[in-house]
Design a protein around this motif. Structure first.
Motif, PDB file in Angstrom:
ATOM      1  N   TRP A 103      -3.479  -9.212  -0.431  1.00 42.63           N
ATOM      2  CA  TRP A 103      -3.480  -8.016  -1.260  1.00 42.63           C
ATOM      3  C   TRP A 103      -2.188  -7.236  -1.039  1.00 42.63           C
ATOM      4  CZ3 TRP A 103      -3.337  -3.109   0.995  1.00 42.63           C
ATOM      5  CH2 TRP A 103      -3.424  -2.038   0.102  1.00 42.63           C
ATOM      6  N   ILE A 104      -1.603  -6.766  -2.140  1.00 38.51           N
ATOM      7  CA  ILE A 104      -0.434  -5.893  -2.098  1.00 38.51           C
ATOM      8  C   ILE A 104      -0.741  -4.708  -3.022  1.00 38.51           C
ATOM      9  CG2 ILE A 104       2.043  -5.658  -2.605  1.00 38.51           C
ATOM     10  CD1 ILE A 104       1.528  -7.636  -0.355  1.00 38.51           C
ATOM     11  N   GLU A 105      -0.489  -3.490  -2.528  1.00 39.88           N
ATOM     12  CA  GLU A 105      -0.690  -2.309  -3.364  1.00 39.88           C
ATOM     13  C   GLU A 105       0.101  -2.478  -4.660  1.00 39.88           C
ATOM     14  OE1 GLU A 105       0.250   2.398  -3.098  1.00 39.88           O
ATOM     15  OE2 GLU A 105      -0.456   1.425  -1.269  1.00 39.88           O
ATOM     16  N   GLU A 106      -0.497  -2.089  -5.766  1.00 39.37           N
ATOM     17  CA  GLU A 106       0.048  -2.408  -7.088  1.00 39.37           C
ATOM     18  C   GLU A 106       1.516  -2.025  -7.266  1.00 39.37           C
ATOM     19  OE1 GLU A 106      -1.203  -2.107 -11.761  1.00 39.37           O
ATOM     20  OE2 GLU A 106      -2.612  -1.456 -10.224  1.00 39.37           O
ATOM     21  N   LYS A 107       1.936  -0.873  -6.810  1.00 37.65           N
ATOM     22  CA  LYS A 107       3.324  -0.462  -7.049  1.00 37.65           C
ATOM     23  C   LYS A 107       4.340  -1.262  -6.222  1.00 37.65           C
ATOM     24  CE  LYS A 107       3.833   3.538  -4.000  1.00 37.65           C
ATOM     25  NZ  LYS A 107       4.145   4.962  -3.987  1.00 37.65           N
ATOM     26  N   TYR A 108       3.866  -2.076  -5.272  1.00 34.87           N
ATOM     27  CA  TYR A 108       4.761  -2.902  -4.457  1.00 34.87           C
ATOM     28  C   TYR A 108       4.690  -4.384  -4.845  1.00 34.87           C
ATOM     29  CZ  TYR A 108       5.343   1.275  -1.719  1.00 34.87           C
ATOM     30  OH  TYR A 108       5.631   2.555  -1.333  1.00 34.87           O
ATOM     31  N   ARG A 109       3.973  -4.688  -5.903  1.00 34.65           N
ATOM     32  CA  ARG A 109       3.878  -6.079  -6.360  1.00 34.65           C
ATOM     33  C   ARG A 109       5.164  -6.487  -7.080  1.00 34.65           C
ATOM     34  NH1 ARG A 109      -2.382  -5.739  -8.477  1.00 34.65           N
ATOM     35  NH2 ARG A 109      -3.233  -5.308  -6.402  1.00 34.65           N
ATOM     36  N   ASN A 110       5.405  -7.790  -7.126  1.00 35.09           N
ATOM     37  CA  ASN A 110       6.591  -8.371  -7.767  1.00 35.09           C
ATOM     38  C   ASN A 110       7.890  -7.988  -7.064  1.00 35.09           C
ATOM     39  OD1 ASN A 110       5.140  -9.717  -9.912  1.00 35.09           O
ATOM     40  ND2 ASN A 110       4.761  -7.665 -10.718  1.00 35.09           N
ATOM     41  N   LEU A 111       7.794  -7.668  -5.787  1.00 30.52           N
ATOM     42  CA  LEU A 111       8.981  -7.361  -4.984  1.00 30.52           C
ATOM     43  C   LEU A 111       9.180  -8.384  -3.865  1.00 30.52           C
ATOM     44  CD1 LEU A 111       8.538  -3.479  -4.693  1.00 30.52           C
ATOM     45  CD2 LEU A 111      10.060  -4.742  -6.243  1.00 30.52           C
ATOM     46  N   GLY A 112       8.341  -9.424  -3.842  1.00 28.33           N
ATOM     47  CA  GLY A 112       8.481 -10.481  -2.845  1.00 28.33           C
ATOM     48  C   GLY A 112       7.622 -10.309  -1.607  1.00 28.33           C
ATOM     49  N   TYR A 113       6.881  -9.223  -1.505  1.00 31.33           N
ATOM     50  CA  TYR A 113       6.072  -8.986  -0.307  1.00 31.33           C
ATOM     51  C   TYR A 113       4.910  -9.965  -0.188  1.00 31.33           C
ATOM     52  CZ  TYR A 113       8.685  -4.637   0.030  1.00 31.33           C
ATOM     53  OH  TYR A 113       9.685  -3.706   0.126  1.00 31.33           O
ATOM     54  N   GLY A 114       4.257 -10.270  -1.305  1.00 37.52           N
ATOM     55  CA  GLY A 114       3.163 -11.245  -1.278  1.00 37.52           C
ATOM     56  C   GLY A 114       3.670 -12.614  -0.861  1.00 37.52           C
ATOM     57  N   SER A 115       4.803 -13.016  -1.409  1.00 35.68           N
ATOM     58  CA  SER A 115       5.405 -14.302  -1.039  1.00 35.68           C
ATOM     59  C   SER A 115       5.744 -14.334   0.443  1.00 35.68           C
ATOM     60  CB  SER A 115       6.676 -14.552  -1.854  1.00 35.68           C
ATOM     61  OG  SER A 115       6.396 -14.587  -3.220  1.00 35.68           O
ATOM     62  N   GLN A 116       6.256 -13.224   0.939  1.00 35.54           N
ATOM     63  CA  GLN A 116       6.618 -13.133   2.356  1.00 35.54           C
ATOM     64  C   GLN A 116       5.396 -13.264   3.254  1.00 35.54           C
ATOM     65  OE1 GLN A 116       8.803  -9.565   3.286  1.00 35.54           O
ATOM     66  NE2 GLN A 116       8.552  -9.834   5.478  1.00 35.54           N
ATOM     67  N   LEU A 117       4.315 -12.581   2.922  1.00 36.75           N
ATOM     68  CA  LEU A 117       3.085 -12.689   3.715  1.00 36.75           C
ATOM     69  C   LEU A 117       2.542 -14.113   3.664  1.00 36.75           C
ATOM     70  CD1 LEU A 117       1.220  -9.366   2.870  1.00 36.75           C
ATOM     71  CD2 LEU A 117       2.006 -10.092   5.128  1.00 36.75           C
ATOM     72  N   LEU A 118       2.579 -14.720   2.490  1.00 40.96           N
ATOM     73  CA  LEU A 118       2.085 -16.076   2.336  1.00 40.96           C
ATOM     74  C   LEU A 118       2.911 -17.059   3.162  1.00 40.96           C
ATOM     75  CD1 LEU A 118      -0.204 -17.435   0.790  1.00 40.96           C
ATOM     76  CD2 LEU A 118       1.378 -17.772  -1.110  1.00 40.96           C
TER      77      LEU A 118
END
Length: 108
Positions: free
Chosen positions: A33-48
């Motif tokens: 899960w990534i807070e909506e305003k921080y999505r599409n900035l690479g954070y989800g990919s980084q956690l994965l």
């Protein structure tokens, strides 16, 4: 196992929860899960990527997860995950649950 993404004020902006089975050599992701305003900035990919690296170090050879059709199936495909199952009309009649897998190799 869980990892969190925090800002400079130590506020949680996202996270990942996964289970690693050394016996089966499998990592299963329960929540990403990534807070909506921080999505599409690479954070989800980084956690994965981070959880994949940890799973490899713990001798896992596969990682699995489920996501709903209205959530992030395209994101997981972009990350190299392969669709292996669809549970239609779940969680509602209009949507489906997708099951993804990724074979892990020590490429990090």
């Amino acid at each position: 196992m869980y990892l969190t993404l925090k800002d400079a004020d130590n506020q949680i902006l996202g996270g990942i929860i996964a289970f690693i089975s050394n016996y089966w050599g499998r990592c299963s992701i329960d929540i990403l899960w990534i807070e909506e305003k921080y999505r599409n900035l690479g954070y989800g990919s980084q956690l994965l990527r981070t959880i994949e690296e940890i799973a490899i170090k713990k001798n896992c050879n596969i990682i699995t997860l489920n996501t709903a059709s209205f959530q992030a199936p395209k994101f997981y495909i972009k990350q190299g995950y392969e669709l292996y199952g669809i549970l239609r009309n779940f969680p509602t009649e209009e949507h489906s649950e997708y099951s993804f897998k990724k074979t892990l190799t020590n490429t990090f």
